[in-house]
Design a protein around this motif. Sequence first.
Motif, PDB file in Angstrom:
ATOM      1  N   VAL A  50      14.884  10.451  -1.876  1.00  0.00           N
ATOM      2  CA  VAL A  50      15.011  10.153  -0.447  1.00  0.00           C
ATOM      3  C   VAL A  50      15.848  11.231   0.236  1.00  0.00           C
ATOM      4  N   SER A  51      16.963  11.608  -0.360  1.00  0.00           N
ATOM      5  CA  SER A  51      17.829  12.633   0.232  1.00  0.00           C
ATOM      6  C   SER A  51      17.115  13.979   0.318  1.00  0.00           C
ATOM      7  N   LEU A  54       8.384   7.937   2.998  1.00  0.00           N
ATOM      8  CA  LEU A  54       9.505   8.045   3.921  1.00  0.00           C
ATOM      9  C   LEU A  54       9.000   8.215   5.353  1.00  0.00           C
ATOM     10  N   ALA A  55       7.960   9.004   5.552  1.00  0.00           N
ATOM     11  CA  ALA A  55       7.385   9.165   6.889  1.00  0.00           C
ATOM     12  C   ALA A  55       6.877   7.825   7.411  1.00  0.00           C
ATOM     13  N   VAL A 109       0.842  -1.204   0.000  1.00  0.00           N
ATOM     14  CA  VAL A 109       0.000   0.000   0.000  1.00  0.00           C
ATOM     15  C   VAL A 109       0.875   1.251   0.000  1.00  0.00           C
ATOM     16  N   VAL A 110       1.910   1.240   0.826  1.00  0.00           N
ATOM     17  CA  VAL A 110       2.814   2.391   0.905  1.00  0.00           C
ATOM     18  C   VAL A 110       3.435   2.659  -0.457  1.00  0.00           C
ATOM     19  N   ILE A 111       3.928   1.623  -1.090  1.00  0.00           N
ATOM     20  CA  ILE A 111       4.589   1.778  -2.384  1.00  0.00           C
ATOM     21  C   ILE A 111       3.612   2.255  -3.463  1.00  0.00           C
ATOM     22  N   SER A 112       2.398   1.759  -3.420  1.00  0.00           N
ATOM     23  CA  SER A 112       1.480   2.027  -4.529  1.00  0.00           C
ATOM     24  C   SER A 112       0.640   3.287  -4.376  1.00  0.00           C
ATOM     25  N   LYS A 113       0.395   3.742  -3.161  1.00  0.00           N
ATOM     26  CA  LYS A 113      -0.576   4.809  -2.988  1.00  0.00           C
ATOM     27  C   LYS A 113      -0.035   6.098  -2.390  1.00  0.00           C
ATOM     28  N   LEU A 114       1.086   6.055  -1.706  1.00  0.00           N
ATOM     29  CA  LEU A 114       1.552   7.239  -0.997  1.00  0.00           C
ATOM     30  C   LEU A 114       2.590   8.017  -1.786  1.00  0.00           C
ATOM     31  N   SER A 115       2.656   9.308  -1.506  1.00  0.00           N
ATOM     32  CA  SER A 115       3.673  10.168  -2.121  1.00  0.00           C
ATOM     33  C   SER A 115       5.040   9.835  -1.531  1.00  0.00           C
TER      34      SER A 115
END
Length: 149
Positions: free
Chosen positions: A104-105, A63-64, A52-58
């Motif tokens: 990420v940085s 990272l949060a 879900v994190v990989i597919s739906k979040l910015s």
Amino acid sequence: HHYCDAQTLQVTRLEAIPAAAFKRAVIDDPVLGKRATAAVNQALDAAYHHVVVISKLSASERLASFLMALSTRNEKHGLSPLSVLLPMRRVDIADYLGLTIETVSRTFTMFRNTGLIALDQANIVIFTDIRKLRALASGEGGDASQAVA
């Protein structure tokens, strides 16, 4: 033939238990069976959450979410949830979250500049506003640059 593989991030000891021996142990000790079932369910929940994190979040939400997962893990092990030791390099975090190392940085820098985190060293993150970071991780915080507004 194996359907998956794993990489460790620190020194790890792994022991293989033959399936037949495990089945016998579960029959002999029902509590072990319940604990094993709970562990498998927890692992499946974590895998689902990661998808879900990989597919739906910015990127900032990903990272949060990653940082909050580390915070939760710390708390479960009796450590402070207000800081974490990053278990991997930025490039590995990027791979894990489906992002580029540059993203990420930049996101770490944005989190630091907006007051969500402080970096004690390159691999120690201190949460200066864990409430807002947690809201961002759940998708409720909007853009990270606005999360401190």
